[in-house]
Design an enzyme around this catalytic site. Sequence first.
Site, PDB file in Angstrom:
ATOM      1  N   LYS A 113       0.834  -1.247   0.038  1.00  0.00           N
ATOM      2  CA  LYS A 113      -0.058   0.154   0.030  1.00  0.00           C
ATOM      3  C   LYS A 113       0.796   1.069  -0.014  1.00  0.00           C
ATOM      4  O   LYS A 113       2.201   1.177   0.430  1.00  0.00           O
ATOM      5  CB  LYS A 113      -1.041  -0.341   1.322  1.00  0.00           C
TER       6      LYS A 113
HETATM    7  N1  GLU Z   1      -7.253  -0.175  -3.114  1.00  0.00           N
HETATM    8  C1  GLU Z   1      -8.099  -1.149  -3.329  1.00  0.00           C
HETATM    9  C2  GLU Z   1      -8.210  -2.045  -2.270  1.00  0.00           C
HETATM   10  O1  GLU Z   1      -7.878  -1.558  -1.036  1.00  0.00           O
HETATM   11  C3  GLU Z   1      -7.666  -1.792  -4.514  1.00  0.00           C
HETATM   12  C4  GLU Z   1      -6.036  -2.229  -4.742  1.00  0.00           C
HETATM   13  C5  GLU Z   1      -5.430  -2.898  -6.005  1.00  0.00           C
HETATM   14  O2  GLU Z   1      -6.582  -2.961  -6.856  1.00  0.00           O
HETATM   15  O3  GLU Z   1      -4.596  -3.114  -6.050  1.00  0.00           O
HETATM   16  O4  GLU Z   1      -8.408  -3.170  -2.171  1.00  0.00           O
END
Ligand code: GLU
Length: 423
Positions: A113
Site C-alpha cells: 500500500k
Molecule cells: N485500493 C484497493 C483495495 O484496497 C484496490 C487495490 C488494487 O486494486 O490493487 O483493495
Amino acid sequence: MKENKPQTTETLNPAEMARLQLEKAAKVMNLDPGLLEILRHPKRVVEVSIPVRMDNGEIKVFTGFRCQYNDFRGPFKGGIRFHPQVTKEEVIALAAWMTWKCALVDIPFGGAKGGVICDPTKMSQGELERLTRRFTYTLMPLLGPDIDIPAPDVFTGEKTMAWIMDTYSIFQGYNAPGVVTGKSLMIGGSPGRREATGRGVSIVARKTLELFGESLEGKSVAIQGFGNVGSFAAKFLSEFGARVVAISDVTGGVYQEEGLPIPELMAYAKESGGVAGFPGVRPIRNEDLLTLPVDLLVPAALEGQIHEGNAHDVRARYIVEGANGPVTPRADEILREKGVHIVPDILANAGGVIVSYFEWVQDKTGMAWEVEEVNRRLQTKLERATVEVKETAERYQTDWRTASYILAIERIQEVYEERGLFP
Ligand code: GLU
C-alpha cells in the site's frame, strides 16, 4: 469520505488493529509461531520526501510511504491513497490487509500500500500531477509489473494511474501498462475495473444473505461514504433489489424510506461534490446513519468508523465492510455479542483487486477481455470465496473475519513451506 473522529479510548492505530486480527486468527488455527513472526512484520516500508512546485511558485515538500508487506505469493499489489490523515502505521496496516485479501480470493499477488499526506481537495490538477510523478520517480526502483503494482485508493483514480504509468514508461523507454491497474481503458485498463469494488461488495452481500437463507430483495441498506466504493455499491445493491435508504459522505447525508434514486444521486453528487442538498429527501447525520435499524450497513469510507464508542448503538443485522478496516477489534467483539454478522473487508471489498488482477493479465498478454467476461469471472471468484469463508468459519467455530484470515494464511503457508526460508 466522512471523517467521523472516533470518540473512544480504544487504540486506533490501524497497524495495531491489523496485528490483533492476525494474532487472533493465528491462535484459532494454531499457526506455526515462526510463520506468525514473519507475517507480523512488513518486508519493506519506505518513507519519501516529495518536493512539489505549487501553482503559486512556492515549493512544498510532501511525505509519502510505500509499504511492501509480503510477496510470498506474487508481486506486491495495492493502492495508493492521497489523504491528510495518512500515517506510516495506516499504510502498513493497509498493506497487510492487501496481503490477506489477495490470498483469500486466490490471486497471485502479495500485499502493498502507498500513501501521501496531502489534501487533494485543496490542490489543482497540475499540483497533483507533479506530486504523483515525483512520487513515482522516487519509488521507481521498487515498482514494476513483476515487482509492485499500485492501483487507486482513497482520492486517487484513473488519472493518477495514467501519470504513474506514463512516468514509469518514460524511464523504462517503452510502454509498461502493467505497472499499475485501475487505468483508463485506452491506456490498458480493464472494462469493469472502475465499478469492481462496489460490484464486489454487492455480490458478496447477496451471496452472504443467500448462505443464511435470506434474499437481498427489499432489504434496507445504509451506506457510509459515496466515493468509488460506496457509490457503485449503492448502484449494484439497488439493481440487485435492495432498498438503499441512507447514504452519507463528507458533505452530509440523505435518507428516504422507500429507497434513494441512486443514478440521480450519483449524477447530483458528481455535479455538486457530494450528496448533501439532494432535493426531495430527508437529511441525516453520519452518526445517525451508522445506527439506523437497517438490514445491511455498508461502511465505505475510512478506518475506525465503528468503534467502542458507537458499536453498542449499531442496529444493523449485517455489516458489509466496503472500506478497509472500518470496524475496530473492540467493536468487532461488541457487535458479535449483539449478534451482528460482519462480512470483513478482505472479502467484501476484494472485487477491486480481483479486477486489477484481470487488468494485469490483459496487459501482460496484450489481449483485451469483454466486460461480460470480467464480470462473470469476478462473480465466480467472490462467490467461491464467500462460500469458503462460511465453511471455514463453521469448521473452526469462529467469526467470518477470523475465518477469512485463516483461509488467507493457509494459502500463504503452503507457499512458504514449499519455497522455504532464505538462506
Ligand atoms: N485500493 C484497493 C483495495 O484496497 C484496490 C487495490 C488494487 O486494486 O490493487 O483493495
